[in-house]
Design a protein around this motif. Structure first.
Motif, PDB file in Angstrom:
ATOM      1  N   LEU A 141      -7.722  -8.468   5.583  1.00  0.00           N
ATOM      2  CA  LEU A 141      -8.652  -7.387   3.936  1.00  0.00           C
ATOM      3  C   LEU A 141      -8.219  -6.089   5.012  1.00  0.00           C
ATOM      4  O   LEU A 141      -8.835  -5.133   4.487  1.00  0.00           O
ATOM      5  N   LEU A 142      -8.325  -5.837   6.766  1.00  0.00           N
ATOM      6  CA  LEU A 142      -7.791  -4.385   7.359  1.00  0.00           C
ATOM      7  C   LEU A 142      -6.406  -4.109   6.912  1.00  0.00           C
ATOM      8  O   LEU A 142      -6.471  -2.975   6.734  1.00  0.00           O
ATOM      9  N   TYR A 143      -5.604  -5.364   6.434  1.00  0.00           N
ATOM     10  CA  TYR A 143      -4.367  -4.388   6.203  1.00  0.00           C
ATOM     11  C   TYR A 143      -4.347  -3.739   4.898  1.00  0.00           C
ATOM     12  O   TYR A 143      -3.804  -3.029   3.940  1.00  0.00           O
ATOM     13  N   GLU A 144      -5.533  -4.506   3.769  1.00  0.00           N
ATOM     14  CA  GLU A 144      -5.171  -4.660   2.255  1.00  0.00           C
ATOM     15  C   GLU A 144      -6.044  -3.126   2.428  1.00  0.00           C
ATOM     16  O   GLU A 144      -5.987  -1.958   1.731  1.00  0.00           O
ATOM     17  N   ASP A 145      -7.007  -2.960   3.329  1.00  0.00           N
ATOM     18  CA  ASP A 145      -7.870  -1.451   3.360  1.00  0.00           C
ATOM     19  C   ASP A 145      -7.009  -0.451   3.868  1.00  0.00           C
ATOM     20  O   ASP A 145      -6.990   0.558   3.639  1.00  0.00           O
ATOM     21  N   LEU A 146      -6.235  -0.884   4.300  1.00  0.00           N
ATOM     22  CA  LEU A 146      -4.573   0.285   5.527  1.00  0.00           C
ATOM     23  C   LEU A 146      -3.464   0.121   4.253  1.00  0.00           C
ATOM     24  O   LEU A 146      -3.178   0.992   4.617  1.00  0.00           O
ATOM     25  N   GLU A 147      -4.022  -0.555   3.147  1.00  0.00           N
ATOM     26  CA  GLU A 147      -3.186  -0.089   1.814  1.00  0.00           C
ATOM     27  C   GLU A 147      -1.719  -0.231   2.028  1.00  0.00           C
ATOM     28  O   GLU A 147      -0.523   0.470   1.810  1.00  0.00           O
TER      29      GLU A 147
END
Length: 215
Positions: A141-147
């Motif tokens: 989820l963190l890396y999704e938000d970091l795009e």
């Protein structure tokens, strides 16, 4: 500082303010720890790196650079680099890459990468030995938000790679072939991980070289 009045619990997510996170991450006692912050929580990873973890790390790092060299794909990789969106989030993937035209955007310097000034990498990779559940859960989820464009989790114990393509503003989806490294099947890297259990790294490297030249 109420969250940190007792002894800090490491290797799990702990509710903390951004200031608390910075205070802890800059503590010399955690100089060798990996530090993450997301959704009002921090994770300080202090678990020692096992030989299997370290070996898989080296192999994946080598394999991607080798593939890009053979296929003439511009790339700049970073090992254990910290990426920070001030006051909001921080991640420290085991390996990260800026690929193709964006390779020239790879940051330099000795400070934590400031994502207010530098874009996120194209590929982030976590090598998971004891942290698999978190790597495919909260960190995803963190890396999704970091795009980032792609996020891979290397499952050390099972010699598997769980790869995701990040969909802008819409989560992520599993992939079996890289989309930012065209023509690279994830299964081929998994086979290299399995071979590394019985063969030395030069032997696995020679096998990878032959496979990549055939793609």
């Amino acid at each position: 500082m109420s969250t940190l009045q007792t002894k800090l619990t490491t290797d799990t997510w702990v509710v903390a303010s951004w200031d608390e996170f910075i205070h802890i991450s800059e503590n010399p006692a955690y100089q060798k720890a990996k530090c993450y912050y997301y959704n009002g929580q921090m994770r300080i990873e202090t678990t020692p790196v096992s030989p299997d973890h370290a070996s898989n790390h080296v192999l994946i790092l080598f394999a991607i650079i080798l593939y890009c060299t053979i296929k003439a794909i511009a790339v700049n990789g970073l090992d254990n680099c910290s990426y920070r969106k001030t006051g909001v989030k921080e991640a420290q993937p085991d390996i990260s890459y800026y690929i193709g035209e964006r390779s020239q955007l790879a940051p330099t310097g000795s400070a934590v990468v400031n994502l207010d000034n530098v874009p996120s990498p194209d590929l982030a990779i976590e090598i998971a030995d004891t942290s698999l559940a978190d790597d495919i859960g909260q960190k995803r989820l963190l890396y999704e938000d970091l795009e980032v464009a792609e996020y891979w989790v290397v499952d050390v114990q099972n010699a598997q790679i769980i790869a995701f393509a990040i969909i802008s503003n819409n989560g992520s989806r599993r992939i079996t072939q890289s989309e930012i490294l065209p023509g690279l099947p994830i299964s081929l890297l998994e086979e290299a991980l399995r071979r590394s259990r019985d063969e030395n790294q030069a032997q696995v490297g020679a096998w990878l070289l032959a496979q990549f030249q055939q793609l």
